[in-house]
Design an enzyme around this catalytic site. Structure first.
Site, PDB file in Angstrom:
ATOM      1  N   GLY A 172      25.899 -17.732 136.306  1.00 52.71           N
ATOM      2  CA  GLY A 172      26.434 -17.477 134.976  1.00 52.71           C
ATOM      3  C   GLY A 172      25.266 -17.199 134.050  1.00 52.71           C
TER       4      GLY A 172
ATOM      5  N   SER B 261      22.171 -17.752 141.811  1.00 53.08           N
ATOM      6  CA  SER B 261      21.893 -16.991 140.596  1.00 53.08           C
ATOM      7  C   SER B 261      21.259 -17.878 139.526  1.00 53.08           C
ATOM      8  CB  SER B 261      23.180 -16.323 140.105  1.00 53.08           C
ATOM      9  OG  SER B 261      22.930 -15.425 139.062  1.00 53.08           O
ATOM     10  N   ALA B 262      21.972 -18.205 138.450  1.00 53.41           N
ATOM     11  CA  ALA B 262      21.420 -19.073 137.408  1.00 53.41           C
ATOM     12  C   ALA B 262      21.032 -20.424 137.971  1.00 53.41           C
ATOM     13  CB  ALA B 262      22.425 -19.233 136.273  1.00 53.41           C
TER      14      ALA B 262
ATOM     15  N   HIS C  89      19.067 -11.381 141.940  1.00 53.04           N
ATOM     16  CA  HIS C  89      19.655 -10.050 141.728  1.00 53.04           C
ATOM     17  C   HIS C  89      18.572  -8.983 141.566  1.00 53.04           C
ATOM     18  CE1 HIS C  89      23.513 -12.095 140.824  1.00 53.04           C
ATOM     19  NE2 HIS C  89      22.813 -12.870 140.025  1.00 53.04           N
TER      20      HIS C  89
ATOM     21  N   GLU D  97      20.236  -9.135 146.113  1.00 56.69           N
ATOM     22  CA  GLU D  97      21.553  -9.704 146.387  1.00 56.69           C
ATOM     23  C   GLU D  97      21.761  -9.768 147.903  1.00 56.69           C
ATOM     24  OE1 GLU D  97      24.642  -7.852 144.134  1.00 56.69           O
ATOM     25  OE2 GLU D  97      23.966  -8.862 142.309  1.00 56.69           O
TER      26      GLU D  97
END
Length: 238
Positions: free
Chosen positions: A89, A122-123, A159, A195
């Site tokens: 997020g 991710s985050a 990413h 990714e």
């Protein structure tokens, strides 16, 4: 150091569902030693919906999932957790809430001293590193510090995207942005994970896994490409 980390670039890979591309790695990582995973949904606004999505994915893998936002005390939830999963997020919102809930030091202690398994996506991967200075996200809120959990002594850019020679976009590439970061002294190495890429850390060992490769940026050096299966343990000594 007892750390056990599974640092994933992205939760959803094109053509598959939430955590589908990495579910085998997660199951291999947690094995049968963990029954319940504590989920941290702070990176998104709708925590109930996010927890529901994550719960289904983990239940499909054979694990229970509890969300930290449903607990009366975030600190106690971390203290009692068998394993931790921090989802993706907005990295700034995530880190600010970790500070607001006073669990930055507690997560670090549980992972580095107790060996609590840590899964980030991710985050959640961004905040496992030295700082969030190399996130791709917009600073929609302002955490008290950009310093993150420091579970590894380098930064990660999830990413990561390679320059597209056919693109007419004239803004900076991801590589140029990272090199700008390295214009400052004492900036740590940055591992750009595409990714589908995963970094698996066990103590002082780190191996690239997943279906895509990674690109390493170090200040004053040319970027270096590393393929799946590469031993990245040298980064843990930086």
């Amino acid at each position: 150091m007892m750390r056990r980390l599974l640092l994933i670039s992205n939760s959803t890979l094109y053509g598959s569902g939430y955590l589908e591309h990495c579910k085998d790695r997660i199951k291999e990582f947690l094995a049968d030693k963990v029954k319940t995973v504590l989920f941290v949904p702070y990176a998104l606004h709708n925590r109930d919906e996010y927890a529901s999505i994550a719960r289904k994915a983990y239940e499909d893998m054979g694990y229970n999932l509890e969300s930290i936002h449903e607990k009366s005390s975030a600190v106690n939830a971390v203290r009692n957790a068998e394993a931790l999963f921090i989802g993706g997020g907005n990295t700034f919102r995530l880190l600010k809430t970790l500070y607001d809930e006073n669990i930055v030091d507690e997560i670090r202690r549980r992972v580095l001293e107790d060996g609590m398994p840590y899964i980030g996506s991710s985050a959640g991967t961004n905040v496992s590193t030295v700082s969030i200075n190399t996130t791709n996200d917009m600073p929609i809120v302002y955490p008290p510090s950009f310093n993150a959990l420091g579970l590894v002594p380098f930064n990660i850019n999830p990413h990561y995207q390679d320059p597209d020679p056919s693109s007419k976009h004239m803004g900076e590439t991801r590589e140029q942005r990272i090199k700008q970061y390295h214009e400052y002294e004492d900036s740590p190495a940055v591992l750009g994970i595409r990714e589908g890429c995963i970094l698996h850390v066990e103590g002082d060992k780190a191996i690239l896994k997943g279906v895509t490769n990674a690109r390493l940026f170090e200040r004053g050096k040319e970027p270096v490409e590393y393929v799946t299966g590469s031993d990245m343990s040298f980064l843990l000594k930086s």
